[in-house]
Design a protein around this motif. Sequence first.
Motif, mmCIF file in Angstrom:
data_model
loop_
_atom_site.group_PDB
_atom_site.id
_atom_site.type_symbol
_atom_site.label_atom_id
_atom_site.label_comp_id
_atom_site.label_asym_id
_atom_site.label_seq_id
_atom_site.Cartn_x
_atom_site.Cartn_y
_atom_site.Cartn_z
ATOM 1 N N THR A 1 0.804 -1.215 0.000
ATOM 2 C CA THR A 1 0.000 0.000 0.000
ATOM 3 C C THR A 1 0.840 1.269 0.000
ATOM 4 N N PHE A 2 2.137 1.150 -0.336
ATOM 5 C CA PHE A 2 3.028 2.310 -0.292
ATOM 6 C C PHE A 2 2.469 3.492 -1.055
ATOM 7 N N ARG A 3 1.995 3.230 -2.269
ATOM 8 C CA ARG A 3 1.619 4.346 -3.113
ATOM 9 C C ARG A 3 0.342 5.041 -2.638
ATOM 10 N N ARG A 4 -0.309 4.519 -1.637
ATOM 11 C CA ARG A 4 -1.499 5.176 -1.111
ATOM 12 C C ARG A 4 -1.157 6.303 -0.148
ATOM 13 N N TYR A 5 0.077 6.310 0.334
ATOM 14 C CA TYR A 5 0.426 7.216 1.407
ATOM 15 C C TYR A 5 1.212 8.429 0.922
ATOM 16 N N ALA A 6 0.945 9.550 1.580
ATOM 17 C CA ALA A 6 1.885 10.655 1.486
ATOM 18 C C ALA A 6 3.137 10.250 2.264
ATOM 19 N N MET A 7 4.270 10.796 1.866
ATOM 20 C CA MET A 7 5.543 10.480 2.511
ATOM 21 C C MET A 7 6.203 11.775 2.941
ATOM 22 N N GLY A 8 7.080 11.653 3.898
ATOM 23 C CA GLY A 8 7.754 12.865 4.341
ATOM 24 C C GLY A 8 9.021 12.573 5.100
ATOM 25 N N TRP A 9 9.650 13.656 5.519
ATOM 26 C CA TRP A 9 10.853 13.581 6.339
ATOM 27 C C TRP A 9 10.724 14.553 7.512
ATOM 28 N N PHE A 10 11.120 14.075 8.662
ATOM 29 C CA PHE A 10 11.281 14.898 9.846
ATOM 30 C C PHE A 10 12.730 14.781 10.287
ATOM 31 N N ARG A 11 13.141 15.679 11.169
ATOM 32 C CA ARG A 11 14.480 15.577 11.740
ATOM 33 C C ARG A 11 14.456 15.984 13.198
ATOM 34 N N GLN A 12 15.456 15.496 13.924
ATOM 35 C CA GLN A 12 15.517 15.784 15.351
ATOM 36 C C GLN A 12 16.947 15.915 15.812
ATOM 37 N N ILE B 1 5.585 14.842 0.505
ATOM 38 C CA ILE B 1 5.189 14.674 -0.890
ATOM 39 C C ILE B 1 3.929 13.819 -0.918
ATOM 40 N N ASN B 2 2.987 14.181 -1.774
ATOM 41 C CA ASN B 2 1.732 13.437 -1.794
ATOM 42 C C ASN B 2 1.913 12.103 -2.516
ATOM 43 N N TRP B 3 0.860 11.289 -2.545
ATOM 44 C CA TRP B 3 0.998 9.933 -3.051
ATOM 45 C C TRP B 3 1.400 9.916 -4.525
ATOM 46 N N GLY B 4 0.941 10.872 -5.299
ATOM 47 C CA GLY B 4 1.249 10.871 -6.727
ATOM 48 C C GLY B 4 2.534 11.612 -7.076
ATOM 49 N N GLY B 5 3.071 12.351 -6.121
ATOM 50 C CA GLY B 5 4.308 13.077 -6.360
ATOM 51 C C GLY B 5 4.138 14.467 -6.942
ATOM 52 N N GLU B 6 2.888 14.903 -7.152
ATOM 53 C CA GLU B 6 2.684 16.225 -7.771
ATOM 54 C C GLU B 6 2.768 17.367 -6.768
ATOM 55 N N LEU B 7 2.497 17.072 -5.514
ATOM 56 C CA LEU B 7 2.476 18.111 -4.484
ATOM 57 C C LEU B 7 3.607 17.892 -3.495
ATOM 58 N N THR B 8 4.306 18.958 -3.179
ATOM 59 C CA THR B 8 5.365 18.899 -2.180
ATOM 60 C C THR B 8 5.226 20.079 -1.217
ATOM 61 N N SER B 9 5.784 19.883 -0.046
ATOM 62 C CA SER B 9 5.764 20.932 0.971
ATOM 63 C C SER B 9 7.088 20.897 1.705
ATOM 64 N N TYR B 10 7.605 22.073 2.063
ATOM 65 C CA TYR B 10 8.902 22.165 2.717
ATOM 66 C C TYR B 10 8.854 23.110 3.899
ATOM 67 N N ALA B 11 9.672 22.818 4.884
ATOM 68 C CA ALA B 11 9.896 23.781 5.955
ATOM 69 C C ALA B 11 10.644 24.974 5.382
#
Length: 121
Positions: free
Chosen positions: A28-39, A51-61
């Motif tokens: 079910t990987f492609r169903r999920y949005a993915m992201g990165w956090f750091r600590q 990044i959204n499931w299709g890769g068209e939308l991204t968001s950044y800090a």
Amino acid sequence: QVQLVESGGGLVQAGGSLRLSCAASGRTFRRYAMGWFRQVPGKEREFVAAINWGGELTSYADSVKGRFTISRDNTKSTVYLQMNSLKFADTAVYYCVAGGWGPSESQYDYWGQGTQVTVSS
């Protein structure tokens, strides 16, 4: 169920580049949005990119905008974080996440174990 394994962390000089990879298992990987956090030790985890499931939308800090690029290859069940112009302040453990969409930890259901990125000044 999705399992996430990060790789690509390491030591780099300020101004250098690294590319993190996150391999996901589960059909079910492609169903999920993915992201990165750091600590950073002693500090709260912070959102880096998504990044959204299709890769068209991204968001950044704001702190990484223009320097980091998130992408995904659903055929390989992998998400990437290309990090350029690295700064000492980017030093942290980076976590790959899968789940919903947004900058909040609570929006993601699955977390990797983390990979250390150290930037020397």
